[in-house]
Design a protein around this motif. Sequence first.
Motif, PDB file in Angstrom:
ATOM      1  N   GLU A  88       0.820  -1.256  -0.005  1.00  0.00           N
ATOM      2  CA  GLU A  88       0.040  -0.051  -0.142  1.00  0.00           C
ATOM      3  C   GLU A  88       0.864   1.252  -0.047  1.00  0.00           C
ATOM      4  O   GLU A  88       1.825   1.533   0.650  1.00  0.00           O
ATOM      5  N   GLU A  89       0.638   2.143  -0.978  1.00  0.00           N
ATOM      6  CA  GLU A  89       1.427   3.484  -0.919  1.00  0.00           C
ATOM      7  C   GLU A  89       0.638   4.548  -0.892  1.00  0.00           C
ATOM      8  O   GLU A  89      -0.611   4.656  -1.581  1.00  0.00           O
ATOM      9  N   LYS A  90       1.013   5.555   0.060  1.00  0.00           N
ATOM     10  CA  LYS A  90       0.177   6.652   0.309  1.00  0.00           C
ATOM     11  C   LYS A  90       0.963   7.791   0.087  1.00  0.00           C
ATOM     12  O   LYS A  90       1.944   7.981   0.208  1.00  0.00           O
ATOM     13  N   TYR A  91       0.032   8.759  -0.764  1.00  0.00           N
ATOM     14  CA  TYR A  91       0.544  10.004  -1.066  1.00  0.00           C
ATOM     15  C   TYR A  91      -0.507  11.037  -0.415  1.00  0.00           C
ATOM     16  O   TYR A  91      -1.619  10.913  -0.490  1.00  0.00           O
ATOM     17  N   PHE A  92      -0.097  12.328  -0.049  1.00  0.00           N
ATOM     18  CA  PHE A  92      -0.754  13.431   0.348  1.00  0.00           C
ATOM     19  C   PHE A  92      -0.929  14.421  -0.694  1.00  0.00           C
ATOM     20  O   PHE A  92       0.196  14.657  -1.251  1.00  0.00           O
ATOM     21  N   VAL A  93      -2.117  14.592  -1.559  1.00  0.00           N
ATOM     22  CA  VAL A  93      -2.174  15.500  -2.634  1.00  0.00           C
ATOM     23  C   VAL A  93      -3.064  16.883  -2.052  1.00  0.00           C
ATOM     24  O   VAL A  93      -3.916  16.731  -1.345  1.00  0.00           O
ATOM     25  N   ALA A  94      -2.704  17.830  -2.758  1.00  0.00           N
ATOM     26  CA  ALA A  94      -3.121  19.103  -2.269  1.00  0.00           C
ATOM     27  C   ALA A  94      -4.682  19.541  -3.146  1.00  0.00           C
ATOM     28  O   ALA A  94      -5.214  20.263  -2.631  1.00  0.00           O
ATOM     29  N   GLY A  95      -4.753  18.635  -4.354  1.00  0.00           N
ATOM     30  CA  GLY A  95      -5.772  19.036  -4.941  1.00  0.00           C
ATOM     31  C   GLY A  95      -5.589  18.423  -6.480  1.00  0.00           C
ATOM     32  O   GLY A  95      -4.511  17.521  -6.460  1.00  0.00           O
ATOM     33  N   GLY A  96      -6.340  18.642  -7.268  1.00  0.00           N
ATOM     34  CA  GLY A  96      -6.116  18.063  -8.530  1.00  0.00           C
ATOM     35  C   GLY A  96      -7.302  17.390  -9.212  1.00  0.00           C
ATOM     36  O   GLY A  96      -8.377  17.554  -8.819  1.00  0.00           O
ATOM     37  N   PHE A  97      -7.215  16.395 -10.118  1.00  0.00           N
ATOM     38  CA  PHE A  97      -8.286  15.598 -10.926  1.00  0.00           C
ATOM     39  C   PHE A  97      -7.730  14.192 -11.117  1.00  0.00           C
ATOM     40  O   PHE A  97      -6.573  13.915 -11.276  1.00  0.00           O
ATOM     41  N   SER A  98      -8.924  13.601 -10.973  1.00  0.00           N
ATOM     42  CA  SER A  98      -8.664  12.009 -11.124  1.00  0.00           C
ATOM     43  C   SER A  98      -9.754  11.677 -12.144  1.00  0.00           C
ATOM     44  O   SER A  98     -10.815  11.993 -12.216  1.00  0.00           O
ATOM     45  N   LEU A  99      -9.332  11.119 -13.384  1.00  0.00           N
ATOM     46  CA  LEU A  99     -10.086  10.756 -14.532  1.00  0.00           C
ATOM     47  C   LEU A  99      -9.957   9.288 -14.785  1.00  0.00           C
ATOM     48  O   LEU A  99      -8.932   8.871 -15.066  1.00  0.00           O
ATOM     49  N   THR A 100     -11.085   8.529 -14.746  1.00  0.00           N
ATOM     50  CA  THR A 100     -11.173   7.079 -14.906  1.00  0.00           C
ATOM     51  C   THR A 100     -11.791   6.968 -16.134  1.00  0.00           C
ATOM     52  O   THR A 100     -12.872   7.447 -16.382  1.00  0.00           O
ATOM     53  N   HIS A 101     -11.119   6.141 -17.186  1.00  0.00           N
ATOM     54  CA  HIS A 101     -11.526   6.013 -18.521  1.00  0.00           C
ATOM     55  C   HIS A 101     -12.211   4.536 -18.707  1.00  0.00           C
ATOM     56  O   HIS A 101     -11.894   3.649 -17.915  1.00  0.00           O
ATOM     57  N   GLU A 102     -12.881   4.390 -19.627  1.00  0.00           N
ATOM     58  CA  GLU A 102     -13.167   3.052 -19.985  1.00  0.00           C
ATOM     59  C   GLU A 102     -12.108   2.156 -20.280  1.00  0.00           C
ATOM     60  O   GLU A 102     -11.046   2.693 -20.989  1.00  0.00           O
ATOM     61  N   GLY A 103     -11.872   0.829 -19.972  1.00  0.00           N
ATOM     62  CA  GLY A 103     -10.954   0.117 -20.239  1.00  0.00           C
ATOM     63  C   GLY A 103     -10.075   0.174 -19.087  1.00  0.00           C
ATOM     64  O   GLY A 103      -8.590  -0.164 -19.281  1.00  0.00           O
ATOM     65  N   SER A 104     -10.374   0.499 -17.899  1.00  0.00           N
ATOM     66  CA  SER A 104      -9.650   0.664 -16.492  1.00  0.00           C
ATOM     67  C   SER A 104      -8.362   1.143 -16.535  1.00  0.00           C
ATOM     68  O   SER A 104      -7.373   0.909 -15.785  1.00  0.00           O
ATOM     69  N   THR A 105      -8.515   2.412 -17.107  1.00  0.00           N
ATOM     70  CA  THR A 105      -6.960   3.181 -17.120  1.00  0.00           C
ATOM     71  C   THR A 105      -7.844   4.554 -16.266  1.00  0.00           C
ATOM     72  O   THR A 105      -8.661   5.160 -16.502  1.00  0.00           O
ATOM     73  N   THR A 106      -6.786   4.737 -15.272  1.00  0.00           N
ATOM     74  CA  THR A 106      -6.878   6.053 -14.644  1.00  0.00           C
ATOM     75  C   THR A 106      -5.846   6.967 -14.710  1.00  0.00           C
ATOM     76  O   THR A 106      -4.809   6.655 -14.537  1.00  0.00           O
ATOM     77  N   ASP A 107      -6.088   8.316 -14.895  1.00  0.00           N
ATOM     78  CA  ASP A 107      -5.070   9.292 -14.941  1.00  0.00           C
ATOM     79  C   ASP A 107      -5.345  10.328 -13.866  1.00  0.00           C
ATOM     80  O   ASP A 107      -6.238  10.792 -13.598  1.00  0.00           O
ATOM     81  N   ILE A 108      -4.445  10.398 -12.884  1.00  0.00           N
ATOM     82  CA  ILE A 108      -4.441  11.227 -11.680  1.00  0.00           C
ATOM     83  C   ILE A 108      -3.212  12.265 -12.032  1.00  0.00           C
ATOM     84  O   ILE A 108      -2.283  12.158 -12.463  1.00  0.00           O
ATOM     85  N   VAL A 109      -3.939  13.538 -12.042  1.00  0.00           N
ATOM     86  CA  VAL A 109      -2.888  14.527 -12.146  1.00  0.00           C
ATOM     87  C   VAL A 109      -3.261  15.592 -11.012  1.00  0.00           C
ATOM     88  O   VAL A 109      -4.290  15.872 -10.615  1.00  0.00           O
ATOM     89  N   CYS A 110      -2.055  16.218 -10.475  1.00  0.00           N
ATOM     90  CA  CYS A 110      -2.107  16.984  -9.366  1.00  0.00           C
ATOM     91  C   CYS A 110      -0.850  17.803  -9.367  1.00  0.00           C
ATOM     92  O   CYS A 110       0.093  17.443  -9.858  1.00  0.00           O
ATOM     93  N   PRO A 111      -0.917  19.284  -8.561  1.00  0.00           N
ATOM     94  CA  PRO A 111       0.399  20.042  -8.764  1.00  0.00           C
ATOM     95  C   PRO A 111       1.242  19.458  -7.930  1.00  0.00           C
ATOM     96  O   PRO A 111       2.495  19.554  -7.990  1.00  0.00           O
ATOM     97  N   GLU A 112       1.098  18.655  -6.601  1.00  0.00           N
ATOM     98  CA  GLU A 112       2.001  18.209  -5.740  1.00  0.00           C
ATOM     99  C   GLU A 112       1.439  17.001  -4.916  1.00  0.00           C
ATOM    100  O   GLU A 112       0.318  17.038  -4.608  1.00  0.00           O
TER     101      GLU A 112
END
Lengths: 167, 70
Positions: A88-112
């Motif tokens: 299990e790996e944990k990160y603290f994020v300040a904000g951003g977006f998570s986009l889950t697409h069809e076909g089990s792919t997730t894009d997570i983008v955040c400033p830090e």
Amino acid sequence: MFAQLARRAVRPAATAAARRQFADAAPAAGLMKLNFNLPQETLYDAVNVKSVVVPGATGEYEVTADHVPIVAEMKAGMLTINHEDGEEEKYFVAGGFSLTHEGSTTDIVCPEAVKLDDIDAAAVTKNFEAAKAKAASAEAGSIEAAEAMIEVETNKAMGNALGLAMA
Amino acid sequence: MTTPTTFWRLAGVSYVQYVTKATSCLRAALKEPAKSKAMTQETFSYNKSVWSNGEQGAKKLTDSLAAVGK
């Protein structure tokens, strides 16, 4: 005659399958593909993981393989990646977006995104108290008040993530 | 536009400004050495150059946008 009909039914399906081969390879069964990017560095690029727990602004949710496509704004909070090997790996994020697409792919983008070990608990408490004082003294509805509220919220989220009692 | 619902939007702060502020709060509360590495993301500067007769003059490092007009 029936043989002719059968041949015509088979051919369109074969060409359709050939056309679909241009798509990206699907992740292994039961796993999802994770792309985790910051503007300054790429943390994960097309890595197969078991699941990701996303701190959505309207609620925390876990993304697994074959999750329904969803676009969510993230609030300041803990993002957990459950790896293939059970780690299990944990990160603290300040904000951003998570986009889950069809076909089990997730894009997570955040400033830090930082590890909890890198956060200084004393600094969090100090900044939280200072921000609360600023928010109380600022004119209601002004930009200074909004900025102070943002500081209060972010430090509160950091304190909660560290297990401190933030009031 | 739809009615703003978040406190920051109501105060006139955009999403980019909001998330940038939250990120600098996060960076301010880090321990060394992570803090120095993260603070490099926050540094920015401006170059000022004066145009005359269609030619760009030499670029000069400026501290703030306010000083540029002077």
